[in-house]
Design a protein around this motif. Structure first.
Motif, PDB file in Angstrom:
ATOM      1  N   SER A 176      46.169 -38.333  55.746  1.00 26.72           N
ATOM      2  CA  SER A 176      46.754 -37.787  56.971  1.00 26.72           C
ATOM      3  C   SER A 176      48.269 -37.997  56.965  1.00 26.72           C
ATOM      4  O   SER A 176      48.785 -38.899  56.298  1.00 26.72           O
ATOM      5  CB  SER A 176      46.146 -38.450  58.201  1.00 26.72           C
ATOM      6  N   SER A 177      48.953 -37.167  57.723  1.00 22.56           N
ATOM      7  CA  SER A 177      50.417 -37.281  57.768  1.00 22.56           C
ATOM      8  C   SER A 177      50.850 -38.616  58.370  1.00 22.56           C
ATOM      9  O   SER A 177      51.861 -39.188  57.969  1.00 22.56           O
ATOM     10  CB  SER A 177      51.020 -36.120  58.552  1.00 22.56           C
ATOM     11  N   SER A 178      50.080 -39.150  59.316  1.00 21.65           N
ATOM     12  CA  SER A 178      50.439 -40.448  59.900  1.00 21.65           C
ATOM     13  C   SER A 178      50.268 -41.577  58.881  1.00 21.65           C
ATOM     14  O   SER A 178      51.067 -42.506  58.837  1.00 21.65           O
ATOM     15  CB  SER A 178      49.618 -40.726  61.155  1.00 21.65           C
ATOM     16  N   ALA A 179      49.244 -41.480  58.042  1.00 26.69           N
ATOM     17  CA  ALA A 179      49.042 -42.498  57.002  1.00 26.69           C
ATOM     18  C   ALA A 179      50.162 -42.434  55.960  1.00 26.69           C
ATOM     19  O   ALA A 179      50.654 -43.462  55.500  1.00 26.69           O
ATOM     20  CB  ALA A 179      47.687 -42.311  56.330  1.00 26.69           C
ATOM     21  N   SER A 211      53.260 -41.282  56.489  1.00 32.01           N
ATOM     22  CA  SER A 211      54.480 -41.784  57.137  1.00 32.01           C
ATOM     23  C   SER A 211      54.479 -43.299  57.205  1.00 32.01           C
ATOM     24  O   SER A 211      55.485 -43.948  56.919  1.00 32.01           O
ATOM     25  CB  SER A 211      54.600 -41.212  58.551  1.00 32.01           C
ATOM     26  N   ALA A 212      53.343 -43.893  57.575  1.00 32.24           N
ATOM     27  CA  ALA A 212      53.254 -45.350  57.676  1.00 32.24           C
ATOM     28  C   ALA A 212      53.443 -45.996  56.313  1.00 32.24           C
ATOM     29  O   ALA A 212      54.127 -47.035  56.193  1.00 32.24           O
ATOM     30  CB  ALA A 212      51.904 -45.740  58.287  1.00 32.24           C
ATOM     31  N   THR A 213      52.869 -45.400  55.276  1.00 33.53           N
ATOM     32  CA  THR A 213      52.993 -45.946  53.937  1.00 33.53           C
ATOM     33  C   THR A 213      54.435 -45.905  53.456  1.00 33.53           C
ATOM     34  O   THR A 213      54.968 -46.903  52.946  1.00 33.53           O
ATOM     35  CB  THR A 213      52.105 -45.163  52.938  1.00 33.53           C
ATOM     36  N   ARG A 261      57.161 -45.703  55.308  1.00 29.73           N
ATOM     37  CA  ARG A 261      57.972 -46.606  56.115  1.00 29.73           C
ATOM     38  C   ARG A 261      57.791 -48.041  55.631  1.00 29.73           C
ATOM     39  O   ARG A 261      58.746 -48.820  55.597  1.00 29.73           O
ATOM     40  CB  ARG A 261      57.593 -46.505  57.589  1.00 29.73           C
TER      41      ARG A 261
END
Length: 116
Positions: A104-107, A109-111, A113
């Motif tokens: 997912s795009s949130s995963a 982004s979190a990775t 970051r």
């Protein structure tokens, strides 16, 4: 012979374009150059040259992107069970982080970051 620059009008400060600043910085910090000699040649204060260099270094450090390095694979890539990785980030010491195409795009982004 002494040269005098007469500035008229309300603005008393000289302005240098970005191109002129880059040219002066390149001349001042080329191998074997002396900043005070370059400052006299371009009629610029040495402190202004160092200020421009500091601003350039800070601007580059603030950049959130790093240069990508493309290499030719010598050995065939490792085959993993599951989806192919879309992004592979190689860290110092040989550690790799692989992000698959179905993440997912949130995963993602979190990775990314967390790797900063």
């Amino acid at each position: 012979m002494t040269q005098v620059t007469l500035m008229t009008g309300p603005e008393r400060r000289r302005r240098w374009s970005d191109q002129e600043q880059r040219e002066i910085l390149a001349a001042a910090f080329s191998p074997g150059a002396v900043v005070s000699d370059v400052s006299r040649r371009f009629d610029v204060s040495t402190s202004l040259i160092y200020k421009w260099r500091r601003q350039l270094v800070e601007a580059r450090a603030a950049s959130s992107f790093v240069p990508a390095v493309m290499i030719d694979e010598v050995a065939p890539p490792e085959r993993a069970v599951g989806p192919e990785p879309a992004i592979v980030v190689e860290l110092a010491g040989g550690t790799r982080v692989k992000i698959s195409t179905d993440a997912s795009s949130s995963a993602i982004s979190a990775t990314l970051r967390a790797l900063r």
